[in-house]
Scaffold this motif. Structure first.
Motif, PDB file in Angstrom:
ATOM      1  N   ALA A   1      -1.060  17.405 -16.338  1.00  0.00           N
ATOM      2  CA  ALA A   1      -1.273  17.512 -14.898  1.00  0.00           C
ATOM      3  C   ALA A   1      -2.718  17.158 -14.601  1.00  0.00           C
ATOM      4  N   LEU A   2      -2.912  16.407 -13.551  1.00  0.00           N
ATOM      5  CA  LEU A   2      -4.251  16.077 -13.066  1.00  0.00           C
ATOM      6  C   LEU A   2      -4.250  16.398 -11.574  1.00  0.00           C
ATOM      7  N   GLY A   3      -4.652  17.609 -11.251  1.00  0.00           N
ATOM      8  CA  GLY A   3      -4.564  18.058  -9.869  1.00  0.00           C
ATOM      9  C   GLY A   3      -3.119  18.114  -9.416  1.00  0.00           C
ATOM     10  N   ILE A   4      -2.785  17.367  -8.377  1.00  0.00           N
ATOM     11  CA  ILE A   4      -1.428  17.370  -7.815  1.00  0.00           C
ATOM     12  C   ILE A   4      -0.505  16.385  -8.524  1.00  0.00           C
ATOM     13  N   HIS A   5      -1.018  15.668  -9.520  1.00  0.00           N
ATOM     14  CA  HIS A   5      -0.252  14.609 -10.179  1.00  0.00           C
ATOM     15  C   HIS A   5       0.299  15.092 -11.521  1.00  0.00           C
ATOM     16  N   LEU A   6       1.539  14.702 -11.824  1.00  0.00           N
ATOM     17  CA  LEU A   6       2.231  15.151 -13.037  1.00  0.00           C
ATOM     18  C   LEU A   6       2.750  13.956 -13.814  1.00  0.00           C
TER      19      LEU A   6
ATOM     20  N   LEU B   1      -1.648   0.529  -7.334  1.00  0.00           N
ATOM     21  CA  LEU B   1      -0.972   1.377  -6.349  1.00  0.00           C
ATOM     22  C   LEU B   1      -1.128   2.861  -6.709  1.00  0.00           C
ATOM     23  N   ILE B   2      -1.040   3.177  -8.012  1.00  0.00           N
ATOM     24  CA  ILE B   2      -1.246   4.553  -8.469  1.00  0.00           C
ATOM     25  C   ILE B   2      -2.665   5.008  -8.133  1.00  0.00           C
ATOM     26  N   LYS B   3      -3.641   4.163  -8.415  1.00  0.00           N
ATOM     27  CA  LYS B   3      -5.032   4.509  -8.111  1.00  0.00           C
ATOM     28  C   LYS B   3      -5.238   4.722  -6.615  1.00  0.00           C
ATOM     29  N   GLN B   4      -4.572   3.898  -5.821  1.00  0.00           N
ATOM     30  CA  GLN B   4      -4.667   4.042  -4.371  1.00  0.00           C
ATOM     31  C   GLN B   4      -4.064   5.371  -3.923  1.00  0.00           C
ATOM     32  N   ALA B   5      -2.928   5.733  -4.523  1.00  0.00           N
ATOM     33  CA  ALA B   5      -2.294   7.005  -4.185  1.00  0.00           C
ATOM     34  C   ALA B   5      -3.216   8.174  -4.512  1.00  0.00           C
ATOM     35  N   VAL B   6      -3.827   8.140  -5.684  1.00  0.00           N
ATOM     36  CA  VAL B   6      -4.726   9.215  -6.099  1.00  0.00           C
ATOM     37  C   VAL B   6      -5.914   9.320  -5.148  1.00  0.00           C
ATOM     38  N   ALA B   7      -6.452   8.171  -4.753  1.00  0.00           N
ATOM     39  CA  ALA B   7      -7.609   8.165  -3.860  1.00  0.00           C
ATOM     40  C   ALA B   7      -7.293   8.774  -2.501  1.00  0.00           C
ATOM     41  N   HIS B   8      -6.010   8.719  -2.098  1.00  0.00           N
ATOM     42  CA  HIS B   8      -5.606   9.235  -0.790  1.00  0.00           C
ATOM     43  C   HIS B   8      -4.784  10.514  -0.902  1.00  0.00           C
ATOM     44  N   ASP B   9      -4.847  11.178  -2.046  1.00  0.00           N
ATOM     45  CA  ASP B   9      -4.164  12.456  -2.258  1.00  0.00           C
ATOM     46  C   ASP B   9      -2.660  12.379  -2.021  1.00  0.00           C
ATOM     47  N   VAL B  10      -2.070  11.255  -2.402  1.00  0.00           N
ATOM     48  CA  VAL B  10      -0.614  11.104  -2.400  1.00  0.00           C
ATOM     49  C   VAL B  10      -0.135  11.435  -3.800  1.00  0.00           C
TER      50      VAL B  10
ATOM     51  N   ASN C   1       0.846  -1.190   0.000  1.00  0.00           N
ATOM     52  CA  ASN C   1       0.000   0.000   0.000  1.00  0.00           C
ATOM     53  C   ASN C   1       0.882   1.241   0.000  1.00  0.00           C
ATOM     54  N   ILE C   2       0.259   2.401  -0.099  1.00  0.00           N
ATOM     55  CA  ILE C   2       1.006   3.655  -0.228  1.00  0.00           C
ATOM     56  C   ILE C   2       1.269   4.343   1.112  1.00  0.00           C
ATOM     57  N   TYR C   3       0.778   3.781   2.207  1.00  0.00           N
ATOM     58  CA  TYR C   3       0.830   4.491   3.479  1.00  0.00           C
ATOM     59  C   TYR C   3       2.240   4.803   3.997  1.00  0.00           C
ATOM     60  N   PRO C   4       3.275   3.985   3.690  1.00  0.00           N
ATOM     61  CA  PRO C   4       4.612   4.343   4.176  1.00  0.00           C
ATOM     62  C   PRO C   4       5.259   5.507   3.423  1.00  0.00           C
ATOM     63  N   PHE C   5       4.597   6.030   2.379  1.00  0.00           N
ATOM     64  CA  PHE C   5       5.257   6.978   1.486  1.00  0.00           C
ATOM     65  C   PHE C   5       4.516   8.306   1.385  1.00  0.00           C
ATOM     66  N   SER C   6       5.286   9.355   1.158  1.00  0.00           N
ATOM     67  CA  SER C   6       4.707  10.696   1.000  1.00  0.00           C
ATOM     68  C   SER C   6       4.375  11.004  -0.452  1.00  0.00           C
TER      69      SER C   6
ATOM     70  N   LYS D   1       2.612  14.134   1.130  1.00  0.00           N
ATOM     71  CA  LYS D   1       1.908  13.814   2.364  1.00  0.00           C
ATOM     72  C   LYS D   1       2.881  13.802   3.531  1.00  0.00           C
ATOM     73  N   THR D   2       2.537  14.494   4.577  1.00  0.00           N
ATOM     74  CA  THR D   2       3.352  14.479   5.790  1.00  0.00           C
ATOM     75  C   THR D   2       2.914  13.306   6.673  1.00  0.00           C
ATOM     76  N   GLU D   3       3.578  13.153   7.784  1.00  0.00           N
ATOM     77  CA  GLU D   3       3.227  12.068   8.696  1.00  0.00           C
ATOM     78  C   GLU D   3       1.780  12.186   9.157  1.00  0.00           C
ATOM     79  N   GLU D   4       1.089  11.050   9.266  1.00  0.00           N
ATOM     80  CA  GLU D   4      -0.296  11.049   9.743  1.00  0.00           C
ATOM     81  C   GLU D   4      -0.394  10.342  11.078  1.00  0.00           C
TER      82      GLU D   4
END
Length: 237
Positions: free
Chosen positions: A163-168, A72-81, A43-48, A234-237
């Motif tokens: 660009a799609l929002g924060i993604h490049l 994994l990319i879709k998961q990142a997008v869903a969580h604003d990573v 999952n993407i949770y360990p990464f900013s 993403k900063t620490e949560e």
């Protein structure tokens, strides 16, 4: 801050100047070498942020890691990573966002100018820059995903970056260093010769001409893009 995950798919197509940029800005990062058989994180949770580099394979190839990485990319997008893609990486992003990857009319190998699109999103990413020289190495191209904005184009490939929002996502290579240009032009000598009839393919000598100055200017463009991209980490949560 959690580290940025950088996915490498081919030994000579590493993070290059992007790694230098991160180090200069004291941002931690972790290289995940798919080319060495390293497994994808669950999952993407360990990464900013997620960063995808280039490679000679196609997104349409039947490779075991492609589907997992798209998820994994879709998961990142869903969580604003934020996700950042270079060449193959940009194609993976486009496909994950519902785009299509197909053969470009011609191959682009070497230096070539691109135009900055005339829209507000492009200006957010590149300021007042209108045109500049980039490094290219691709035979395929991506479609623009729904909701994305075109950033860069040229005469040989309409969709050079979006660009799609924060993604490049980029079809081109802004991460190049002098050593990478020298190495790619040497290792891929046969590919250059086979495609020398293309107006978008340079000889190795042409690629290496004025190399220090060209790479320095490219680093400046990369700084513009990378500096905006890291604002969404993403900063620490």
């Amino acid at each position: 801050m959690k580290p940025i995950a950088i996915f490498r798919f081919f030994p000579i197509e590493g993070p290059g100047y992007f790694a230098t940029f991160l180090d200069n800005n004291h941002i931690p990062w972790q290289l995940i070498s798919i080319d060495q058989g390293e497994g994808l994180p669950g999952n993407i949770y360990p990464f900013s942020g997620l960063v995808l580099m280039g490679g000679p394979m196609s997104v349409n190839d039947n490779l075991p890691w492609i589907g997992l990485l798209l998820d994994l990319i879709k998961q990142a997008v869903a969580h604003d990573v934020p996700v950042l893609g270079h060449c193959l990486g940009g194609q993976l992003m486009s496909k994950a966002f519902g785009g299509i990857i197909e053969a470009n009319p011609i191959k682009e190998l070497g230096w070539g100018k691109v135009r900055v699109a005339d829209n507000p999103v492009a200006r957010e990413w590149l300021g007042d820059v209108k045109e500049f020289e980039l490094f290219h190495w691709h035979g395929e191209t991506f479609s623009l995903p729904a909701g994305s904005s075109l950033l860069l184009s040229n005469d040989y490939c309409q969709n050079q970056a979006f660009a799609l929002g924060i993604h490049l996502g980029m079809q081109c290579h802004v991460e190049m260093t002098e050593d990478m240009v020298l190495n790619w032009s040497r290792v891929n000598a046969t590919e250059i010769i086979q495609n020398q009839a293309s107006p978008a393919v340079q000889s190795a000598d042409a690629m290496q001409m004025n190399l220090k100055s060209r790479v320095s200017k490219l680093n400046t463009i990369a700084d513009h893009l990378y500096r905006k991209w890291i604002k969404a980490l993403k900063t620490e949560e």
